[in-house]
Design a protein around this motif. Structure first.
Motif, PDB file in Angstrom:
ATOM      1  N   UNK A  81     121.160 -82.306  57.876  1.00  0.00           N
ATOM      2  CA  UNK A  81     121.506 -81.518  59.058  1.00  0.00           C
ATOM      3  C   UNK A  81     120.548 -80.340  59.151  1.00  0.00           C
ATOM      4  N   UNK A  82     119.929 -80.189  60.318  1.00  0.00           N
ATOM      5  CA  UNK A  82     118.966 -79.113  60.501  1.00  0.00           C
ATOM      6  C   UNK A  82     119.329 -78.270  61.718  1.00  0.00           C
ATOM      7  N   UNK A  83     119.162 -76.964  61.573  1.00  0.00           N
ATOM      8  CA  UNK A  83     119.290 -76.044  62.691  1.00  0.00           C
ATOM      9  C   UNK A  83     117.881 -75.832  63.238  1.00  0.00           C
ATOM     10  N   UNK A  84     117.525 -76.577  64.279  1.00  0.00           N
ATOM     11  CA  UNK A  84     116.149 -76.539  64.763  1.00  0.00           C
ATOM     12  C   UNK A  84     115.833 -75.261  65.528  1.00  0.00           C
ATOM     13  N   UNK A  85     116.832 -74.445  65.771  1.00  0.00           N
ATOM     14  CA  UNK A  85     116.588 -73.154  66.416  1.00  0.00           C
ATOM     15  C   UNK A  85     115.984 -72.183  65.415  1.00  0.00           C
ATOM     16  N   UNK A  86     116.581 -72.094  64.225  1.00  0.00           N
ATOM     17  CA  UNK A  86     116.074 -71.188  63.191  1.00  0.00           C
ATOM     18  C   UNK A  86     115.082 -71.864  62.255  1.00  0.00           C
ATOM     19  N   UNK A  87     115.051 -73.193  62.280  1.00  0.00           N
ATOM     20  CA  UNK A  87     114.231 -73.975  61.346  1.00  0.00           C
ATOM     21  C   UNK A  87     113.559 -75.128  62.110  1.00  0.00           C
ATOM     22  N   UNK A  88     112.593 -74.794  63.009  1.00  0.00           N
ATOM     23  CA  UNK A  88     112.019 -75.822  63.888  1.00  0.00           C
ATOM     24  C   UNK A  88     111.273 -76.927  63.149  1.00  0.00           C
ATOM     25  N   UNK A  89     110.825 -76.666  61.944  1.00  0.00           N
ATOM     26  CA  UNK A  89     110.104 -77.696  61.190  1.00  0.00           C
ATOM     27  C   UNK A  89     111.022 -78.449  60.220  1.00  0.00           C
ATOM     28  N   UNK A  90     112.312 -78.183  60.291  1.00  0.00           N
ATOM     29  CA  UNK A  90     113.313 -78.934  59.523  1.00  0.00           C
ATOM     30  C   UNK A  90     112.987 -78.962  58.027  1.00  0.00           C
ATOM     31  N   UNK A  91     112.946 -77.768  57.466  1.00  0.00           N
ATOM     32  CA  UNK A  91     112.643 -77.620  56.040  1.00  0.00           C
ATOM     33  C   UNK A  91     113.896 -77.415  55.194  1.00  0.00           C
ATOM     34  N   UNK A  92     115.003 -77.021  55.828  1.00  0.00           N
ATOM     35  CA  UNK A  92     116.203 -76.612  55.092  1.00  0.00           C
ATOM     36  C   UNK A  92     117.393 -77.476  55.490  1.00  0.00           C
ATOM     37  N   UNK A  93     117.776 -78.417  54.616  1.00  0.00           N
ATOM     38  CA  UNK A  93     118.901 -79.303  54.890  1.00  0.00           C
ATOM     39  C   UNK A  93     120.217 -78.554  54.728  1.00  0.00           C
ATOM     40  N   UNK A  94     121.014 -78.489  55.801  1.00  0.00           N
ATOM     41  CA  UNK A  94     122.267 -77.733  55.811  1.00  0.00           C
ATOM     42  C   UNK A  94     123.494 -78.634  55.751  1.00  0.00           C
ATOM     43  N   UNK A  95     123.300 -79.906  55.411  1.00  0.00           N
ATOM     44  CA  UNK A  95     124.423 -80.847  55.437  1.00  0.00           C
ATOM     45  C   UNK A  95     125.543 -80.445  54.493  1.00  0.00           C
ATOM     46  N   UNK A  96     125.219 -79.740  53.423  1.00  0.00           N
ATOM     47  CA  UNK A  96     126.244 -79.338  52.462  1.00  0.00           C
ATOM     48  C   UNK A  96     126.823 -77.961  52.711  1.00  0.00           C
ATOM     49  N   UNK A  97     126.416 -77.297  53.782  1.00  0.00           N
ATOM     50  CA  UNK A  97     126.895 -75.941  54.079  1.00  0.00           C
ATOM     51  C   UNK A  97     128.325 -76.014  54.626  1.00  0.00           C
ATOM     52  N   UNK A  98     129.304 -75.470  53.917  1.00  0.00           N
ATOM     53  CA  UNK A  98     130.702 -75.550  54.387  1.00  0.00           C
ATOM     54  C   UNK A  98     130.915 -74.877  55.737  1.00  0.00           C
ATOM     55  N   UNK A  99     130.076 -73.899  56.076  1.00  0.00           N
ATOM     56  CA  UNK A  99     130.220 -73.219  57.360  1.00  0.00           C
ATOM     57  C   UNK A  99     129.879 -74.135  58.532  1.00  0.00           C
ATOM     58  N   UNK A 100     129.138 -75.215  58.245  1.00  0.00           N
ATOM     59  CA  UNK A 100     128.703 -76.117  59.307  1.00  0.00           C
ATOM     60  C   UNK A 100     129.396 -77.471  59.249  1.00  0.00           C
ATOM     61  N   UNK A 101     130.471 -77.551  58.482  1.00  0.00           N
ATOM     62  CA  UNK A 101     131.183 -78.818  58.331  1.00  0.00           C
ATOM     63  C   UNK A 101     131.648 -79.374  59.671  1.00  0.00           C
ATOM     64  N   UNK A 102     132.199 -78.516  60.498  1.00  0.00           N
ATOM     65  CA  UNK A 102     132.721 -78.966  61.797  1.00  0.00           C
ATOM     66  C   UNK A 102     131.592 -79.490  62.685  1.00  0.00           C
ATOM     67  N   UNK A 103     130.446 -78.793  62.679  1.00  0.00           N
ATOM     68  CA  UNK A 103     129.297 -79.233  63.473  1.00  0.00           C
ATOM     69  C   UNK A 103     128.777 -80.563  62.950  1.00  0.00           C
ATOM     70  N   UNK A 104     128.659 -80.680  61.633  1.00  0.00           N
ATOM     71  CA  UNK A 104     128.177 -81.930  61.057  1.00  0.00           C
ATOM     72  C   UNK A 104     129.099 -83.087  61.402  1.00  0.00           C
TER      73      UNK A 104
END
Length: 494
Positions: A401-424
């Motif tokens: 899971x990538x936030x392409x707004x803050x990370x346009x080159x998709x370097x930081x996988x956020x799939x395990x971030x509990x804050x983004x569970x609902x979005x994922x």
């Protein structure tokens, strides 16, 4: 048309009122500021293997793209335009059918669309257009791509690839006939192989952060820049011809690349799927930028509506005319991506599917090493080709899971971030809903099948350089592969 009540008026007054009503209705039907049914000439220039990040119009400070940069200043530039698969034939087939790769049937490179799928030349010829392909094809079968005329690439002395057929394009624009036309100009640049020499050095190039700044990477980029220059020259020549033949003001010009190259081709990253896309139509389309989420599938319905037709409801795309008219707006909540990796030179099993909402990008890797280990722990027998495919991408987890707004080159996988569970979870649910709708052969927990491909690209075909598999695996998939078209056919057709 709204009804009107007119009391105590003579027949001539009633006739005038009725005529006014008909005019109102006709204006309402035309919509989109007169773009719908305006039947302009259309020129679509398609680059080959160039990432959106390899354009000065999209922020690269050193790449030599003066022509597209100048065109962008006269165009509506789309920042969030996507193809559905980062590989040549599937991307082009999607552009010409209005259907995502799984539905049109071309989701393996060097393969054909499904029988019965209608294409751009068929739609537009029914509406009185000539549709001309000038340059690279890489779509089939020919019977379903019935171009009015086809001008193949030409020998390009001193260049690493054939060039666009400028003489034929010149001749056609000089005398296009009485019908409106859609002219598709498909360059073979900047696709490798690279030019034999380049004026650029390692100091001249800008690399995306996901590319290592090794000597080899810098050298490749320097030669890639030389290929980009060839494409820019071709585009400049086409735009000049439009002016010479007084077509500039009468023609809507689209520019796009089929997909990205570095950490782009054969992947589901934005560097492969998020393409450069711009539209110029003097006095009709206001120059600027749009963050509307759009897709290659939108080109066919856009063309049908421009030509005065009604886009079929079953297409995956939607007309871009509301955005072109207003400079913004929204037509899609999501766009989607497909990766297969079977049926290519570097053949292996690592299918991916992705969904993008314009900010967050979710990618599911169906043959990850993580999944292989989980299946093994449950006692499942894993085929060697599945293990080999997973090992090629051992650093990629099952979910990304990538936030392409803050990370346009998709370097930081956020799939395990509990804050983004609902979005994922929202994106994941939407992805698997779409896959069912597309008749995908993959499911979340089902097996990953082996696909029938041409013998040259078969997983169990030995190739000392490209596929040096153990001798015990040669020919081991006989009778164990599935037909791609059958596996993704609408359920009623199976």
């Amino acid at each position: 048309m709204k009804s009107r009540i007119v009391k105590h008026q003579g027949p001539w007054v009633i006739a005038v009122v009725l005529l006014a009503g008909l005019v109102d209705a006709k204006c309402a039907d035309s919509g989109n500021g007169g773009m719908s049914g305006s039947r302009p000439n259309v020129v679509f220039f398609l680059g080959d293997d160039q990432s959106r990040f390899d354009h000065s119009a999209y922020g690269n400070p050193t790449v030599p793209t003066p022509t597209t940069d100048a065109l962008s200043k006269e165009s509506l530039v789309f920042d969030k335009a996507f193809t559905g698969q980062a590989i040549c034939a599937p991307s082009r087939s999607m552009l010409y059918t209005g259907l995502y790769p799984l539905r049109n049937g071309c989701f393996i490179n060097h393969t054909k669309i499904r029988a019965g799928v209608k294409t751009l030349p068929v739609y537009l010829e029914e509406l009185g257009y000539n549709v001309i392909l000038a340059g690279k094809s890489h779509v089939g079968p020919a019977a379903q791509f019935s171009w009015s005329k086809s001008f193949p690439p030409v020998e390009n002395e001193g260049a690493s690839r054939p060039g666009i057929p400028l003489d034929e394009i010149d001749g056609f624009l000089a005398d296009p006939g009485t019908k409106p036309f859609c002219l598709l100009i498909t360059s073979e640049f900047p696709h490798p192989p690279y030019m034999k020499s380049t004026p650029y050095t390692a100091d001249d190039v800008t690399l995306a952060p996901f590319i290592s700044k090794s000597e080899r990477s810098l050298k490749n980029a320097a030669f890639f820049y030389a290929n980009i220059v060839e494409k820019e020259k071709e585009l400049a020549a086409v735009l000049k011809l439009l002016e010479e033949h007084e077509q500039k003001d009468k023609s809507i010009v689209f520019y796009a690349d089929d997909h990205g190259l570095f950490r782009g081709k054969f992947t589901a990253y934005d560097s492969g799927l998020n393409v450069a896309f711009m539209v110029r139509w003097p006095e009709k389309v206001k120059a600027g930028r749009s963050d509307a989420l759009v897709s290659f599938a939108d080109f066919v319905p856009t063309m049908i509506e421009l030509a005065g037709g009604n886009p079929p409801q079953e297409l995956d795309g939607k007309s871009l005319l509301p955005i072109l008219e207003n400079g913004g707006g929204k037509i899609h909540d999501y766009v989607y991506g497909v990766t297969v990796n079977q049926g290519i030179l570097d053949r292996h099993v690592f299918p991916q599917r992705s969904v993008h909402d314009g900010r967050y990008h979710y990618i599911h890797n169906f043959n990850s090493l993580e999944r292989i280990k989980r299946d093994e722990s449950e006692g499942k027998e894993i085929h060697p080709f599945l293990k080999m495919g997973a090992e090629k991408h051992k650093d990629l987890p099952e979910e990304m899971l990538f936030d392409t707004q803050s990370d346009p080159h998709e370097m930081n996988n956020l799939a395990g971030d509990p804050k983004l569970t609902e979005i994922k979870q929202r994106l994941k649910s939407e992805l698997f809903r779409w896959m069912r709708e597309q008749n995908d052969y993959l499911t979340e927990s089902g097996s990953v099948p082996f696909l029938q491909v041409g013998k040259r690209f078969a997983l169990d075909q030995y190739d000392a350089e490209l596929n040096p598999i153990p001798k015990g695996l040669v020919g081991c998939l006989k009778g164990k592969t599935i037909n791609p078209h059958d596996a993704t056919a609408p359920k009623a057709d199976r």
